[in-house]
Design an enzyme around this catalytic site. Structure first.
Site, mmCIF file in Angstrom:
data_model
loop_
_atom_site.group_PDB
_atom_site.id
_atom_site.type_symbol
_atom_site.label_atom_id
_atom_site.label_comp_id
_atom_site.label_asym_id
_atom_site.label_seq_id
_atom_site.Cartn_x
_atom_site.Cartn_y
_atom_site.Cartn_z
ATOM 1 N N CYS A 171 51.906 -36.088 40.570
ATOM 2 C CA CYS A 171 50.520 -35.639 40.499
ATOM 3 C C CYS A 171 49.950 -35.912 39.106
ATOM 4 C CB CYS A 171 50.465 -34.156 40.890
ATOM 5 S SG CYS A 171 48.834 -33.587 41.385
ATOM 6 N N HIS A 172 49.599 -34.867 38.330
ATOM 7 C CA HIS A 172 49.122 -35.038 36.956
ATOM 8 C C HIS A 172 50.275 -35.106 35.951
ATOM 9 C CE1 HIS A 172 45.285 -33.687 38.721
ATOM 10 N NE2 HIS A 172 44.701 -34.243 37.679
#
Length: 192
Positions: A123-124
């Protein structure tokens, strides 16, 4: 429990005796912390939460809804890559944004690359990799919002469930967690 869920819960991979760090702080995306922890335990490994926080941190569901608190096993700066067999970098916008500018976090993550130990970012989570020069020339994925950052830092960004480039595993979202966890465990088992 359906048959599909039971098979997903089992793992053929054993990482007995291996310890895996999860670097997180407030704002970590809940399933991106809890599901890798569960997968590591099922495979016989020991997950350890490493954080700039002293005692506990606040996980989130998305960016706005508070979820559970988690105890910190090791405060950042008291351990190094030498203490672990692999590293997981969960996402969550607030978590990833805080960690990528934290010098102790950058130093901690860099150590895993120096020691050629597996790193898995979802994800991030890959955001910090742009800050420590570990993106250029790599094929990787992430949450779609990071595509430009990673591309500008020299990555070949692809929209795939899980991407392995050397010892780096990347995935896009919590929907990819099953493949992400399996791939991480396989890499750790190979290094054993």
């Amino acid at each position: 429990m359906t048959h599909h869920t039971e098979s997903a819960a089992r793992t053929d991979v054993s990482i007995d005796g291996r310890t895996i760090a999860l670097l997180v702080t407030d704002g970590v995306e809940l399933p991106e912390l809890t599901e890798p922890i569960a997968a590591i335990r099922r495979a016989g490994g020991t997950p350890k939460i490493v954080s700039p926080k002293e005692s506990s941190l606040q996980a989130m569901k998305g960016d706005w809804e508070h979820a559970d608190h988690f105890d910190v096993d090791h405060q950042l700066g008291t351990v190094s890559a030498a203490d672990f067999d692999a590293l997981v970098l969960p996402g969550g916008t607030l978590n990833a944004d805080a960690l990528r500018i934290d010098e102790k976090a950058q130093e901690f993550v860099s150590g895993f690359f120096s020691e050629s130990k597996p790193v898995a970012a979802i994800c991030h989570g890959p955001w910090i990799l742009t800050e420590i020069g570990q993106v250029s020339g790599r094929r990787m994925t992430s949450y779609a919002a990071l595509r430009t950052d990673l591309t500008n830092a020299g990555a070949e960004w692809v929209d795939e469930e899980v991407v392995v480039d050397g010892g780096l595993v990347t995935s896009r979202t919590p929907n990819d967690l099953e493949a992400f966890n399996r791939t991480l465990l396989e890499l750790v088992a190979e290094k054993a």
